[in-house]
Design a protein around this motif. Structure first.
Motif, mmCIF file in Angstrom:
data_model
loop_
_atom_site.group_PDB
_atom_site.id
_atom_site.type_symbol
_atom_site.label_atom_id
_atom_site.label_comp_id
_atom_site.label_asym_id
_atom_site.label_seq_id
_atom_site.Cartn_x
_atom_site.Cartn_y
_atom_site.Cartn_z
ATOM 1 N N ASP A 190 0.817 -1.220 0.000
ATOM 2 C CA ASP A 190 0.000 0.000 0.000
ATOM 3 C C ASP A 190 0.845 1.262 0.000
ATOM 4 O O ASP A 190 0.310 2.367 0.083
ATOM 5 C CB ASP A 190 -0.957 0.005 1.195
ATOM 6 C CG ASP A 190 -0.230 0.020 2.532
ATOM 7 O OD1 ASP A 190 0.989 -0.246 2.565
ATOM 8 O OD2 ASP A 190 -0.881 0.287 3.560
ATOM 9 N N ARG A 191 2.158 1.102 -0.094
ATOM 10 C CA ARG A 191 3.071 2.249 -0.176
ATOM 11 C C ARG A 191 4.314 1.784 -0.926
ATOM 12 O O ARG A 191 4.642 0.583 -0.919
ATOM 13 C CB ARG A 191 3.418 2.773 1.218
ATOM 14 C CG ARG A 191 4.088 1.781 2.135
ATOM 15 C CD ARG A 191 3.890 2.128 3.600
ATOM 16 N NE ARG A 191 2.539 1.773 4.038
ATOM 17 C CZ ARG A 191 2.016 2.133 5.206
ATOM 18 N NH1 ARG A 191 2.718 2.858 6.057
ATOM 19 N NH2 ARG A 191 0.776 1.772 5.530
ATOM 20 N N ALA A 192 4.980 2.696 -1.558
ATOM 21 C CA ALA A 192 6.145 2.345 -2.370
ATOM 22 C C ALA A 192 7.276 1.814 -1.495
ATOM 23 O O ALA A 192 7.484 2.278 -0.365
ATOM 24 C CB ALA A 192 6.619 3.561 -3.160
ATOM 25 N N VAL A 193 8.001 0.851 -2.015
ATOM 26 C CA VAL A 193 9.150 0.275 -1.320
ATOM 27 C C VAL A 193 10.403 0.587 -2.132
ATOM 28 O O VAL A 193 10.342 1.048 -3.273
ATOM 29 C CB VAL A 193 8.987 -1.247 -1.144
ATOM 30 C CG1 VAL A 193 7.764 -1.553 -0.305
ATOM 31 C CG2 VAL A 193 8.919 -1.970 -2.486
ATOM 32 N N SER A 194 11.551 0.309 -1.536
ATOM 33 C CA SER A 194 12.814 0.584 -2.225
ATOM 34 C C SER A 194 13.102 -0.499 -3.260
ATOM 35 O O SER A 194 12.606 -1.633 -3.177
ATOM 36 C CB SER A 194 13.964 0.651 -1.220
ATOM 37 O OG SER A 194 14.235 -0.641 -0.694
ATOM 38 N N ALA A 195 13.937 -0.143 -4.203
ATOM 39 C CA ALA A 195 14.361 -1.119 -5.214
ATOM 40 C C ALA A 195 15.128 -2.259 -4.561
ATOM 41 O O ALA A 195 15.090 -3.401 -5.041
ATOM 42 C CB ALA A 195 15.222 -0.423 -6.264
ATOM 43 N N GLU A 196 15.821 -1.973 -3.451
ATOM 44 C CA GLU A 196 16.593 -2.999 -2.764
ATOM 45 C C GLU A 196 15.688 -4.078 -2.180
ATOM 46 O O GLU A 196 15.984 -5.279 -2.277
ATOM 47 C CB GLU A 196 17.444 -2.366 -1.658
ATOM 48 C CG GLU A 196 18.646 -1.595 -2.154
ATOM 49 C CD GLU A 196 18.312 -0.208 -2.702
ATOM 50 O OE1 GLU A 196 19.246 0.486 -3.119
ATOM 51 O OE2 GLU A 196 17.116 0.186 -2.711
ATOM 52 N N VAL A 197 14.581 -3.682 -1.564
ATOM 53 C CA VAL A 197 13.646 -4.657 -1.008
ATOM 54 C C VAL A 197 12.956 -5.441 -2.129
ATOM 55 O O VAL A 197 12.797 -6.662 -2.054
ATOM 56 C CB VAL A 197 12.611 -3.968 -0.098
ATOM 57 C CG1 VAL A 197 11.394 -4.863 0.150
ATOM 58 C CG2 VAL A 197 13.264 -3.621 1.231
ATOM 59 N N PRO A 207 4.416 -1.139 -5.359
ATOM 60 C CA PRO A 207 5.174 -0.255 -6.254
ATOM 61 C C PRO A 207 6.568 0.054 -5.695
ATOM 62 O O PRO A 207 6.797 -0.046 -4.491
ATOM 63 C CB PRO A 207 4.315 1.003 -6.298
ATOM 64 C CG PRO A 207 3.599 1.011 -4.973
ATOM 65 C CD PRO A 207 3.322 -0.433 -4.662
ATOM 66 N N VAL A 208 7.479 0.418 -6.586
ATOM 67 C CA VAL A 208 8.856 0.734 -6.210
ATOM 68 C C VAL A 208 9.061 2.234 -6.348
ATOM 69 O O VAL A 208 8.621 2.835 -7.332
ATOM 70 C CB VAL A 208 9.860 -0.036 -7.096
ATOM 71 C CG1 VAL A 208 11.290 0.383 -6.766
ATOM 72 C CG2 VAL A 208 9.680 -1.535 -6.910
#
Length: 401
Positions: A70-77, A91-92
């Motif tokens: 429900d919220r953007a995460v980092s590309a690393e995760v 989403p990233v």
């Protein structure tokens, strides 16, 4: 899988390809009961990667192809989820969370957890307490999580207690963690507040290096559950909360000795049924009594007899969960041939000498501890336990072969 967080409540909805019955990372089958759970006293403004990984510890067994947060995460995760599980995550768009400087102990109160806490006497505790779910009946009323929480409060350590009903997401086999790492969900959500850079668990050599006891019986350097280069280790590192195993190089005999000799000895409780002490009648109490009697070089003290259901597995041939510790106990407990372990004894040719490697620390476990906390662990093990010889190291690395 689609997940949403609101006020400490996690709600998740399965996609068409997801399954009600899945498997945890250790291969254990788990069946979903309900699609929501709550965690108390967690901040609403934690880093989005922390919300994502906390959710993943709950929903991983049932997710097959993708997860939408429900919220953007980092590309690393997102990369760690794809590399570890083949899951497309989004989403990233968030910046990665930087690691903090604090090591906390995920504290259960058991001997292994207390031993881990003894290595780092200044480390704060994060304790997970199971509480009832508003919509799921309690089929395990004998589980005394309130007693464990009370004992945790009595340790005198800086303590954060996370109350949660997430274990009731399981319909089968019983209330419990969907993944072992779900015990850390509250610690993850509190990581910014506590400044966490690492979270210490009480998993010992059997869990880390010898296959996890009841699941595998062989040397497992690439153990996906607890190796830093395993999928869970990489995922936790991606959110700046490294998995740390302070006692990952020692056996349960050593953790028992360290715990019962520590300042926290009065708080040790491995039994989940007793109120004023261990119940002494469950299977876990019997197993831990074998280990305690072995390190104290005394006869077994248990009311459990061979006709009790909890003793039934010891009437059957191996393999046994925690088999290295069973062998350790068989070699040391006086009069073991006259106990419920008499049949098990006939399957092994063990001596104190042949099991003495279990009294020392496997040095590669220290190398795995992240640098900020490695020196302390190395010094502790050198002073209190001692490191394995080359021959003893070979015993570990040939286990199960």
């Amino acid at each position: 899988m689609r997940v949403t967080w609101s006020g400490g409540v996690l709600t998740f909805r399965l996609d068409p390809e997801d399954e009600i019955t899945g498997h945890a990372s250790d291969g254990h089958p788990v069946k979903l009961a309900i699609n929501s759970c709550s965690l108390s006293d967690v901040p609403d403004d934690a880093h989005p990667d922390l919300f994502a990984v906390a959710a993943w510890t709950v929903v991983a067994p049932w997710t097959r192809r993708r997860i939408t947060f429900d919220r953007a995460v980092s590309a690393e995760v997102a990369a760690a989820l794809h590399e570890g599980w083949g899951i497309e995550a989004g989403p990233v768009g968030a910046e990665p969370r930087p690691a903090g400087s604090t090591l906390a102990i995920s504290y259960s109160g058991g001997a292994d957890s207390v031993a881990a806490a003894t290595v780092y006497p200044e480390a704060p505790f994060v304790h997970f307490q199971r509480v009832p779910h508003a919509r799921v009946p309690n089929r395990w009323p004998h589980y005394r999580s309130d007693v464990l929480a009370k004992l945790a409060r009595g340790t005198g350590r800086d303590l954060t207690i996370i109350r949660s009903d997430l274990e009731y997401t399981l319909a089968e086999p019983r209330p419990g963690y969907p993944e072992h790492q779900a015990v850390a969900a509250g610690a993850l959500l509190s990581a910014d507040r506590l400044g966490l850079g690492g979270l210490g668990f009480g998993y010992e050599m059997g869990s880390r290096w010898l296959g996890g006891g009841r699941y595998l019986l062989r040397y497992t350097p690439d153990n996906d559950l607890w190796a830093p280069h395993g999928k869970w280790g990489r995922l936790f590192a991606a959110v700046g909360v490294h998995i740390v195993l302070p006692v990952g190089g020692v056996s349960e005999a050593v953790t028992m000795r360290l715990a019962l000799g520590s300042d926290l000895k009065d708080s040790v409780r491995w039994c989940l049924r007793g109120t004023d002490g261990p119940c002494r009648t469950c299977g876990k109490c019997l197993y831990k009594e074998l280990i305690q009697a072995a390190i104290e070089r005394r006869p077994l003290d248990t009311p459990i007899t061979a006709d009790r259901p909890v003793a039934r597995k010891w009437m059957r041939p191996p393999p046994y969960g925690g088999q290295e510790m069973v062998q350790y106990g068989l070699a040391r407990v006086p009069g073991i041939e006259n106990t419920v372990f008499a049949t098990a004894l006939t399957y092994f040719d063990v001596t104190e000498e042949s099991t003495s490697w279990l009294d020392h620390c496997y040095p590669k476990a220290i190398d795995e501890i992240p640098e900020p906390w490695r020196e302390r662990a190395a010094a502790f093990m050198a002073a209190e336990v001692g490191f394995m010889t080359d021959d003893e190291v070979r015993r570990v690395e040939s286990w199960g072969s």
